[in-house]
Design a protein around this motif. Structure first.
Motif, PDB file in Angstrom:
ATOM      1  N   SER A 189      -7.337  -6.376  -4.877  1.00  0.00           N
ATOM      2  CA  SER A 189      -7.019  -4.947  -4.851  1.00  0.00           C
ATOM      3  C   SER A 189      -8.275  -4.153  -4.495  1.00  0.00           C
ATOM      4  O   SER A 189      -9.395  -4.583  -4.793  1.00  0.00           O
ATOM      5  N   ALA A 190      -8.080  -3.001  -3.834  1.00  0.00           N
ATOM      6  CA  ALA A 190      -9.196  -2.143  -3.440  1.00  0.00           C
ATOM      7  C   ALA A 190      -8.703  -0.713  -3.287  1.00  0.00           C
ATOM      8  O   ALA A 190      -7.513  -0.474  -3.088  1.00  0.00           O
ATOM      9  N   ASP A 191      -9.643   0.251  -3.370  1.00  0.00           N
ATOM     10  CA  ASP A 191      -9.299   1.664  -3.218  1.00  0.00           C
ATOM     11  C   ASP A 191      -9.064   2.062  -1.765  1.00  0.00           C
ATOM     12  O   ASP A 191      -8.406   3.056  -1.486  1.00  0.00           O
ATOM     13  N   TYR A 192      -9.641   1.285  -0.838  1.00  0.00           N
ATOM     14  CA  TYR A 192      -9.535   1.607   0.587  1.00  0.00           C
ATOM     15  C   TYR A 192      -9.634   0.314   1.378  1.00  0.00           C
ATOM     16  O   TYR A 192     -10.342  -0.614   0.970  1.00  0.00           O
TER      17      TYR A 192
ATOM     18  N   GLY B 138      -5.542   2.938  -0.839  1.00  0.00           N
ATOM     19  CA  GLY B 138      -5.708   1.645  -1.502  1.00  0.00           C
ATOM     20  C   GLY B 138      -4.657   0.634  -1.088  1.00  0.00           C
ATOM     21  O   GLY B 138      -3.676   0.960  -0.418  1.00  0.00           O
TER      22      GLY B 138
ATOM     23  N   SER C  67       0.838  -1.197   0.000  1.00  0.00           N
ATOM     24  CA  SER C  67       0.000   0.000   0.000  1.00  0.00           C
ATOM     25  C   SER C  67       0.873   1.248   0.000  1.00  0.00           C
ATOM     26  O   SER C  67       1.936   1.252   0.622  1.00  0.00           O
TER      27      SER C  67
END
Length: 202
Positions: free
Chosen positions: A114-117, A98, A79
């Motif tokens: 995967s993720a934005d937050y 993210g 991250s």
């Protein structure tokens, strides 16, 4: 008669004075203690954060103790920014810019999330992934959803949000709402499906 007029005028003057007094009052009280909004600061902030989890395998049939114990990488979390709130009653890590999680099976094949937050809750071993969450497995399966929860202790992932699941093995695309599944997507339970879905017949 003159006295009654004087009484009326004096009463009016008192009322006007009191009204002006109350309207001129402003709240200059400074909020302190429990009334004030408490600011929460992390105990640590890490940029370009990388966390690697390894697992030690005990190889049987080898006499040398050092050779028998071999470690392999199981999970790599990356991250741009990590905030550590370990000082709170419910400790957690946040990833406001993210995160990408790579996990490896026993054969060394990689799958990614995967993720934005993201938020990792230390006490419960629960990860909350939000915004453009994408899971891609080593065999090409792909899942997209706006939010997912990952129970690390039980290796279980679930959501009540909408999702799209693409399985290249049988050429299907499934849209739905609410589901739960294991980490490698070999078991998949969709709560509600809709839209166009192609099914491969044997």
């Amino acid at each position: 008669m003159k006295k009654s007029y004087l009484n009326i005028f004096s009463n009016i003057a008192i009322v006007i004075s009191m009204a002006l007094f109350f309207f001129s009052c402003t709240d200059t009280y400074k909020r302190v203690g429990d009334e004030a909004v408490k600011k929460i600061y992390p105990t640590g902030v890490a940029q370009d954060f990388v966390l690697t989890s390894t697992e030690t395998d005990d190889k049987e049939g080898i006499d040398n103790k050092e050779a028998r114990l071999q470690s392999r990488v199981v999970v790599v979390l990356k991250s741009p920014l990590c905030n550590d709130f370990d000082n709170l009653e419910f400790p957690h890590l946040t990833f406001p810019k993210g995160l990408v999680v790579e996990f490896f099976d026993e054969k060394g094949e990689k799958s990614t999330i995967s993720a934005d937050y993201g938020i990792i809750y230390s006490k419960t071993n629960l990860i909350d992934l939000q915004g453009n969450v994408i899971i891609e497995t080593s065999d090409g399966k792909r899942l997209e959803s706006p939010q997912l929860y990952w129970d690390r202790a039980n290796e279980w992932i679930f959501t009540q949000e909408k999702f799209t699941f693409i399985n290249p093995e049988d050429g299907t695309v499934m849209d739905g709402e609410g589901m739960d599944f294991n980490r490698d997507l070999s078991f998949f339970n969709a709560h509600r499906t809709y839209g166009l879905m192609s099914i491969k017949e044997e």
